[in-house]
Write a protein that holds these residues in place. Structure first.
Motif, PDB file in Angstrom:
ATOM      1  N   ALA A   1       0.746  -1.112  -0.113  1.00  0.00           N
ATOM      2  CA  ALA A   1       0.191   0.235  -0.089  1.00  0.00           C
ATOM      3  C   ALA A   1       0.819   1.072  -0.137  1.00  0.00           C
ATOM      4  N   PRO A   2       1.871   1.407   0.725  1.00  0.00           N
ATOM      5  CA  PRO A   2       2.764   2.642   0.728  1.00  0.00           C
ATOM      6  C   PRO A   2       3.333   3.186  -0.481  1.00  0.00           C
ATOM      7  N   VAL A   3       3.664   2.146  -1.253  1.00  0.00           N
ATOM      8  CA  VAL A   3       4.138   2.370  -2.790  1.00  0.00           C
ATOM      9  C   VAL A   3       3.112   2.938  -3.559  1.00  0.00           C
ATOM     10  N   MET A   4       1.784   2.788  -3.470  1.00  0.00           N
ATOM     11  CA  MET A   4       0.562   3.389  -4.372  1.00  0.00           C
ATOM     12  C   MET A   4       0.322   4.434  -3.710  1.00  0.00           C
ATOM     13  N   ARG A   5       0.180   4.771  -2.314  1.00  0.00           N
ATOM     14  CA  ARG A   5       0.154   5.892  -1.683  1.00  0.00           C
ATOM     15  C   ARG A   5       1.088   6.892  -2.133  1.00  0.00           C
ATOM     16  N   GLU A   6       2.440   6.458  -2.453  1.00  0.00           N
ATOM     17  CA  GLU A   6       3.211   7.407  -2.792  1.00  0.00           C
ATOM     18  C   GLU A   6       3.235   7.967  -4.217  1.00  0.00           C
ATOM     19  N   VAL A   7       2.827   7.154  -5.067  1.00  0.00           N
ATOM     20  CA  VAL A   7       2.478   7.275  -6.621  1.00  0.00           C
ATOM     21  C   VAL A   7       1.579   8.512  -6.388  1.00  0.00           C
ATOM     22  N   LEU A   8       0.452   8.414  -5.567  1.00  0.00           N
ATOM     23  CA  LEU A   8      -0.731   9.282  -5.900  1.00  0.00           C
ATOM     24  C   LEU A   8      -0.377  10.849  -5.155  1.00  0.00           C
ATOM     25  N   GLU A   9       0.698  10.588  -4.093  1.00  0.00           N
ATOM     26  CA  GLU A   9       1.194  11.823  -3.507  1.00  0.00           C
ATOM     27  C   GLU A   9       2.063  12.552  -4.346  1.00  0.00           C
ATOM     28  N   ARG A  10       2.789  11.664  -5.274  1.00  0.00           N
ATOM     29  CA  ARG A  10       4.064  12.333  -6.409  1.00  0.00           C
ATOM     30  C   ARG A  10       3.100  13.168  -7.271  1.00  0.00           C
ATOM     31  N   LEU A  11       1.620  12.403  -7.766  1.00  0.00           N
ATOM     32  CA  LEU A  11       1.092  13.085  -8.654  1.00  0.00           C
ATOM     33  C   LEU A  11       0.322  14.119  -8.457  1.00  0.00           C
ATOM     34  N   ASP A  12       0.125  14.120  -6.975  1.00  0.00           N
ATOM     35  CA  ASP A  12      -0.430  15.614  -6.472  1.00  0.00           C
ATOM     36  C   ASP A  12       0.564  16.656  -6.482  1.00  0.00           C
ATOM     37  N   ALA A  13       1.644  16.257  -6.051  1.00  0.00           N
ATOM     38  CA  ALA A  13       2.764  17.332  -6.010  1.00  0.00           C
ATOM     39  C   ALA A  13       3.305  17.912  -7.001  1.00  0.00           C
ATOM     40  N   VAL A  14       3.313  16.829  -8.074  1.00  0.00           N
ATOM     41  CA  VAL A  14       4.067  17.328  -9.239  1.00  0.00           C
ATOM     42  C   VAL A  14       2.985  17.862 -10.365  1.00  0.00           C
TER      43      VAL A  14
END
Length: 239
Positions: free
Chosen positions: A197-210
């Protein structure tokens, strides 16, 4: 969330029933799975009952050649959208980790991700699949769901479910075969068997940030506002 058992498939499921603000994802619209190389007569009958109109195959040419889909006789469109710029095996050779693999997909195959979303818009019910249904399918379906307005933690949970749906015997055999080829690999088991789960959470957070959001990521790579609105209409039913 309901599951549809299709004999001969791996990790096959409906993404219906996920919370999306004041609504939920529709059942019977978008399915995800691993490859269809071992679909038997009963499995083909199940696929027919689902009324599938389109299959979007994310595998590369070698994977399709080694494990062709057993869908002959089904009245549907098969859309090939190979996602990676290189082969899947190159990630094992490079000993990439999951975040690195997903970054490569998001950065290098954005136009392909948009192509998949447009395929989903063209026909429903639709099945998106790769070889295992974990990484390419996992990321693409996650971005699609998130862009449609599915709650982020529900997107993460759907991605993470894959790990529990991969049979232990399959995992042992795959890891042993890959370990013989890459004895020094540090990330082999993660690449082959895990969906944390943390890996996908990181993907979504990165898309939000970028980009601002997963929807903005798709918008930045050519998906129109009208297409995003249609995606939400197709996938989400309001309470």
């Amino acid at each position: 969330m309901t599951e549809s058992l299709v004999s001969g498939t791996l990790n096959f499921r409906d993404v219906g029933g996920l919370p999306a603000g004041d609504g939920r994802t529709r059942s019977g619209v978008l399915y995800r799975s691993g490859n269809l190389a071992h679909v038997d007569e009963a499995g083909a009958a199940s696929l027919r009952r689902l009324g599938l109109r389109r299959i979007i195959d994310l595998r590369d040419d070698d994977e399709v050649r080694w494990a062709p889909s057993m869908v002959e006789g089904l009245d549907l469109v098969t859309q090939r959208v190979p996602l990676f710029l290189g082969s899947v095996m190159s990630f094992f050779e490079e000993d990439a980790n999951l975040p690195g693999m997903y970054s490569s997909l998001i950065d290098g195959s954005a136009d392909k991700v948009v192509e998949v979303v447009r395929g989903i818009l063209n026909d429903q019910p639709v099945l998106v699949h790769c070889t295992v249904g974990k990484d390419r399918t996992g990321v693409t379906v996650a971005l699609t769901l998130a862009a449609a307005g599915v709650d982020p933690e529900a997107v993460v949970a759907d991605y993470a479910r894959t790990e529990a749906l991969l049979p232990e015997a399959r995992n042992r055999a795959v890891v042993a075969r890959l370990r013989a080829l890459h004895p020094e690999s540090l990330h082999l088991e993660d690449l082959a068997t895990r969906s944390p789960a943390p890996v996908m959470r990181e993907v979504l957070e990165r898309l939000d940030a970028v980009f601002g959001s997963p929807a903005d990521y798709l918008r930045a790579h050519g998906l129109g506002d009208d297409e995003l609105e249609e995606l939400r209409r197709i996938l989400i039913v309001r309470s």
